[in-house]
Design a protein around this motif. Sequence first.
Motif, PDB file in Angstrom:
ATOM      1  N   UNK A   1      40.944  59.092  32.735  1.00 43.29           N
ATOM      2  CA  UNK A   1      40.372  60.379  32.331  1.00 43.29           C
ATOM      3  C   UNK A   1      40.328  60.503  30.806  1.00 43.29           C
ATOM      4  N   UNK A   2      41.394  60.094  30.138  1.00 49.63           N
ATOM      5  CA  UNK A   2      41.433  60.176  28.675  1.00 49.63           C
ATOM      6  C   UNK A   2      40.336  59.337  28.040  1.00 49.63           C
ATOM      7  N   UNK A   3      40.142  58.125  28.554  1.00 57.70           N
ATOM      8  CA  UNK A   3      39.125  57.247  27.973  1.00 57.70           C
ATOM      9  C   UNK A   3      37.720  57.781  28.241  1.00 57.70           C
ATOM     10  N   UNK A   4      37.482  58.278  29.447  1.00 60.01           N
ATOM     11  CA  UNK A   4      36.169  58.856  29.759  1.00 60.01           C
ATOM     12  C   UNK A   4      35.888  60.051  28.849  1.00 60.01           C
ATOM     13  N   UNK A   5      36.887  60.905  28.650  1.00 62.69           N
ATOM     14  CA  UNK A   5      36.707  62.065  27.777  1.00 62.69           C
ATOM     15  C   UNK A   5      36.477  61.630  26.336  1.00 62.69           C
TER      16      UNK A   5
ATOM     17  N   UNK B   1      42.513  61.877  43.727  1.00 64.82           N
ATOM     18  CA  UNK B   1      42.836  60.590  44.335  1.00 64.82           C
ATOM     19  C   UNK B   1      41.686  59.596  44.155  1.00 64.82           C
ATOM     20  N   UNK B   2      40.450  60.093  44.141  1.00 62.93           N
ATOM     21  CA  UNK B   2      39.279  59.221  44.002  1.00 62.93           C
ATOM     22  C   UNK B   2      39.037  58.779  42.563  1.00 62.93           C
ATOM     23  N   UNK B   3      39.746  59.356  41.600  1.00 63.27           N
ATOM     24  CA  UNK B   3      39.511  59.044  40.184  1.00 63.27           C
ATOM     25  C   UNK B   3      39.765  57.570  39.881  1.00 63.27           C
ATOM     26  N   UNK B   4      40.841  57.019  40.427  1.00 62.84           N
ATOM     27  CA  UNK B   4      41.197  55.638  40.069  1.00 62.84           C
ATOM     28  C   UNK B   4      40.274  54.604  40.681  1.00 62.84           C
ATOM     29  N   UNK B   5      39.665  54.901  41.842  1.00 69.20           N
ATOM     30  CA  UNK B   5      38.790  53.926  42.503  1.00 69.20           C
ATOM     31  C   UNK B   5      37.331  54.086  42.091  1.00 69.20           C
ATOM     32  N   UNK B   6      37.009  55.170  41.421  1.00 73.64           N
ATOM     33  CA  UNK B   6      35.623  55.447  41.046  1.00 73.64           C
ATOM     34  C   UNK B   6      35.199  54.526  39.909  1.00 73.64           C
ATOM     35  N   UNK B   7      34.010  53.936  39.970  1.00 72.26           N
ATOM     36  CA  UNK B   7      33.525  53.134  38.842  1.00 72.26           C
ATOM     37  C   UNK B   7      33.507  53.975  37.564  1.00 72.26           C
TER      38      UNK B   7
ATOM     39  N   UNK C   1      32.426  58.864  34.148  1.00 74.12           N
ATOM     40  CA  UNK C   1      31.895  59.510  32.944  1.00 74.12           C
ATOM     41  C   UNK C   1      30.738  60.443  33.296  1.00 74.12           C
ATOM     42  N   UNK C   2      29.890  60.031  34.243  1.00 69.11           N
ATOM     43  CA  UNK C   2      28.789  60.881  34.687  1.00 69.11           C
ATOM     44  C   UNK C   2      29.326  62.141  35.370  1.00 69.11           C
TER      45      UNK C   2
ATOM     46  N   UNK D   1      34.120  67.892  40.900  1.00 72.22           N
ATOM     47  CA  UNK D   1      33.272  66.718  41.104  1.00 72.22           C
ATOM     48  C   UNK D   1      34.048  65.722  41.959  1.00 72.22           C
ATOM     49  N   UNK D   2      33.368  64.718  42.507  1.00 74.60           N
ATOM     50  CA  UNK D   2      34.097  63.758  43.348  1.00 74.60           C
ATOM     51  C   UNK D   2      35.217  63.030  42.607  1.00 74.60           C
ATOM     52  N   UNK D   3      35.059  62.790  41.312  1.00 77.25           N
ATOM     53  CA  UNK D   3      36.056  62.027  40.575  1.00 77.25           C
ATOM     54  C   UNK D   3      37.054  62.845  39.796  1.00 77.25           C
ATOM     55  N   UNK D   4      36.787  64.136  39.593  1.00 75.29           N
ATOM     56  CA  UNK D   4      37.685  64.957  38.775  1.00 75.29           C
ATOM     57  C   UNK D   4      37.367  66.424  38.976  1.00 75.29           C
ATOM     58  N   UNK D   5      38.258  67.257  38.473  1.00 74.56           N
ATOM     59  CA  UNK D   5      38.031  68.702  38.413  1.00 74.56           C
ATOM     60  C   UNK D   5      38.121  69.092  36.944  1.00 74.56           C
TER      61      UNK D   5
END
Length: 113
Positions: free
Chosen positions: A65-69, A89-95, A100-101, A26-30
């Motif tokens: 990532x931990x909080x979203x999970x 790299x996009x994880x930290x700037x992503x709303x 979470x989505x 995904x754009x924010x994570x794998x």
Amino acid sequence: MAPPPQRLKCRAEFLRVAKSGRKAAMPGLVLQALPQAEPGPARIGFTVTKKVGNAVIRNRTRRRLKEAARLLLQTRPVGAVDLVLIGRDATRARPFLVLMDDFARALDKVGVA
């Protein structure tokens, strides 16, 4: 209600999930997911490579990532699966709500119910 997920900690567990599991980018994570052979609580691991930035940036990314999970798995429990979340790299700037989505869509994509 399912018990909270346990943590994946040793490298061999991460490699086993990477080798045999399903993957959703995904754009924010794998997300990598591998069903466990025996019933039990879900296990989850987090990793962020050095390509993302220095230690401060990697730790901030991992905390997001931990909080979203944590929040998503409270409302949508999963069982008997090993999950590995890889920060990008996009994880930290992503709303945060979009992150979470991304995680929820990745769970759907790999077939974790």
